[in-house]
Design an enzyme around this catalytic site. Sequence first.
Site, PDB file in Angstrom:
ATOM      1  CD  GLU A  39      63.668  18.691  22.063  1.00 14.43           C
ATOM      2  OE1 GLU A  39      62.745  18.041  21.522  1.00 14.43           O
ATOM      3  OE2 GLU A  39      64.850  18.561  21.742  1.00 14.43           O
TER       4      GLU A  39
ATOM      5  CG  ASP B 291      62.823  19.281  17.973  1.00 13.98           C
ATOM      6  OD1 ASP B 291      61.746  19.888  17.806  1.00 13.98           O
ATOM      7  OD2 ASP B 291      63.901  19.851  18.222  1.00 13.98           O
TER       8      ASP B 291
ATOM      9  CG  ASP C 184      65.861  15.612  17.102  1.00 12.17           C
ATOM     10  OD1 ASP C 184      65.368  15.339  18.223  1.00 12.17           O
ATOM     11  OD2 ASP C 184      66.345  16.726  16.842  1.00 12.17           O
TER      12      ASP C 184
ATOM     13  CG  ASP D 247      69.241  15.724  21.444  1.00 12.98           C
ATOM     14  OD1 ASP D 247      69.797  14.731  21.974  1.00 12.98           O
ATOM     15  OD2 ASP D 247      69.772  16.850  21.332  1.00 12.98           O
TER      16      ASP D 247
END
Length: 640
Positions: free
Chosen positions: A428, A501, A503, A505
Site C-alpha cells: 500500500e 498497514d 490500520d 485503511d
Amino acid sequence: MSAQTYNADSITVLEGLEAVRRRPGMYIGGVDDSGLHHLLWEIVDNAIDEVMNGHATRIVVSLSKDHHTISVSDNGRGIPVDIHPKTGKSALEVIFTTLHAGGKFDNDAYKVAGGLHGVGASVVNALSQSLEAQVRRDGQTYIQKYKRGKPVGPVQKGEPARGSGTTVIFTPDSEIFRETKFNATLIAERLDVKAYLNKGLTIQLVDEASGETVEFRHDGGVADFLDSVNAKRNDVRVATLPFLLERDDPAEGLRLSLALAWTEATDEDTRSFVNTIPTRDGGTHEQGLREAVVVAVNRFMSHHELVKKGMEIKGEDIREGLVAILSIFIREPQFQGQTKGRLNNPEVRAQIVSLVRPRLEDFLLKNKSVGDAIANRVIQAAKAREASRAAASQVRRKSPVSNRLNLPGKLADCDASDADQTELFVVEGDSAGGSAKQGRDRDTQAVLPLRGKVLNAEQAGKAKVLDNKELTDLVSALGCGMGDQYDPARLRYGKVIIMTDADSDGHHIATLLLTFFYRHLPGLLGDGRVFLACPPLYKVSHGQETHWALDDASRDKILAKLPKNAKPQITRFKGLGEMPPKLLFETTLDPLRRRLLRVVVPDDDRPYTEKTVCDLMGKEPEARFKFIMDEAYTAKDIDI
Ligand code: 2B7
C-alpha cells in the site's frame, strides 16, 4: 477376549471401524471443522431419508451447553432392532458398527447416498468418543450405547414409548478432531436449506447454551429459497416473476423442483441438490438445466426477433445474472469427485432438458414482459462481454507476459524467475513501497506498490476492472491472466503477499484486493497462493530486549511479562512507510522470521463464502474491517 465371543464377524467389524479411525479423511474429508460437521450432516441425512420417503415430518437437533455433544431426533419409523439370526445382533447394532450396512434395511426410493452410501451411522460412531442410539418402536424405547464405535452393552429396553422415531446423541472424539466444538450458525444455515428442500418438514434447532430454539419450516419450498437467496445477495431482479417448476414423475424415477430468476448480478449462481445433498460441483443435472435454459431463451429471442443482426449471443450471456435453485430426487444417485460434490448419472441430463426446456419456453411466451426483460438482460451481457474482450486484448497488447520490459513501471522485480522461489509483495502506497524495495531480498522478492485505493471488484463489471490501472498492473505483474484466461502455469510468483498497514485503511485495501482475487482470480486463492503479511504495530524495547506486537492485545501481553518497575520504550508505527527498510525486513519480509497468513476459501459451504463476500463488500466499511480482523487472526499461522 476369548475366542468364542471374538468371532470372525466381529474381527472384520473392528477392522472396519479401526480403518475409519486410522484414516478418517477417507470417509469424512478431514479432521478439521468441516470434517467435524460432516458427522452431523451424515446423521441428519439419515433422518432426512425418513422424511423424503414420507415416514417422518419432524427433526429436532439439539446442541449441548458446551457444543461438544449433539443430538438428532426424527419421528420416523425408528431403526429396526430385531435380531439378525446369523450374526445374533440387532439391526440397530449392525447399522452402527459395520461399514456397508446400508441398503439391507431400507428399500425406500430416495436414499441419500451422499458419498458414504449408508455407512454414515457407523462412520459417525467410529469417530465419536461416545454415542447413544435410542429407538422408539412398537410402544417401546430401545437404547444402545457405544464408545469409539464399540458397543458398551447390548440393546436395552427402556421406557414405554409413544409414537415412533430415532434419536442419536453423540460426542465427536477429541482424539480424532482438532476442534470438537459445533458451530451453531453453520448448522442453522444447513438445516434451513434442508427445510426449504423438504416442504412440510419442520426442523428445530435447540441451543442449550443460549436457551434458544429456532424453527425452520418453509412450505413455499424452492420458491421461498430463491427469494431468500436473492435477498441475501442483494439481487436486483430483472423481472418480478420467477420461473417455478415442480414435477413428480415416479415412472421416470425423478422428482424436480426448480426456481429461476434473472438479476443484475454479473455472476451465475446455481445451487443444486440431489436428494437434498448439495452438489457443489454441479454434474449432469446442472448440465441439463443449462442446456434447457439456453435453448428456451434463445428460441424465445429468435421467435420475437430480439437479436440485432451481427450480434452474437452466447450461452454465458444467457446465464449471466441467473440465480437458480434446482432440487432433484432420484433413485440411485452416483456422486463423483474428491468431495462427492458432482452428480454423475448420465440419464439425468436429458430427463431434465426434456422436462424444463418446453415449460420454460412456454412460460416466456405466455409472460412476454418477463421474457422481454430477460432478453434485454441477455443482450446487455453480450455487449458487456464484447467490451471486456476488447479491453482485455488491449491489456494483453500493452504487456505481453513473456516480455519483462513490458512489466508495469512501478514493479520492482526480483532476479530469480522460478515461481517456486519468488514472491510478490503488493504494498500500500509509495512510501511503504520504497521501504519494501530497499529492505527486501532482491533475489526472490518483488514489490508492487499500489497508489490509492483499489477498485471494488464486487460492484464493478469485468470491463471496469480491466480499466483500472492498479488492477491491470497487478495482473500484468502476476503474468497469469485473469477470469477464464487464468493460467497458473504462467504465474510469475509462487506467493502473492498483500502487505498493508495495520490500520482500517490498510484492512480496507487488503479486502478490496481479496475481493478482486475472489471474483476474478479464484484459482489463485484456490491454489493457496495468496497471503497476508503481518507487519507489527508496536516495538517494545526494554534494555537489550526488543519485542514486536501485531496489535494492542499482544503489546499488553508483552508489557505484562516485563518486570514490575520496568520502563520500556514503546514505538507505534503509524504506517509501514515509517519503518526503516532493515526493520521491515526483520519483522515482516524475512521468510525465516516473519508471520504470514494464508488466505483460504472454505469450499465447505459456498453460500456461506458468498454471503461473507457480500457482507464484506456491502455498504458498511465496519463489516469489512471486522471480516479481516476475524478471519486473518483465525487463519492458521503458517511457518515458512
Ligand atoms: C441405512 C440405514 C442408515 N433406518 C431404517 C429405518 C428407519 C430409519 C433408519 C432412521 C438420525 C437421527 C435421529 C426402515 C437406515 C436405517 O432402516 S435411520 N430411521 N433415522 C435416523 O437415522 N435418524 C426403517 C424400514 C422399516 N422401518 C424402519
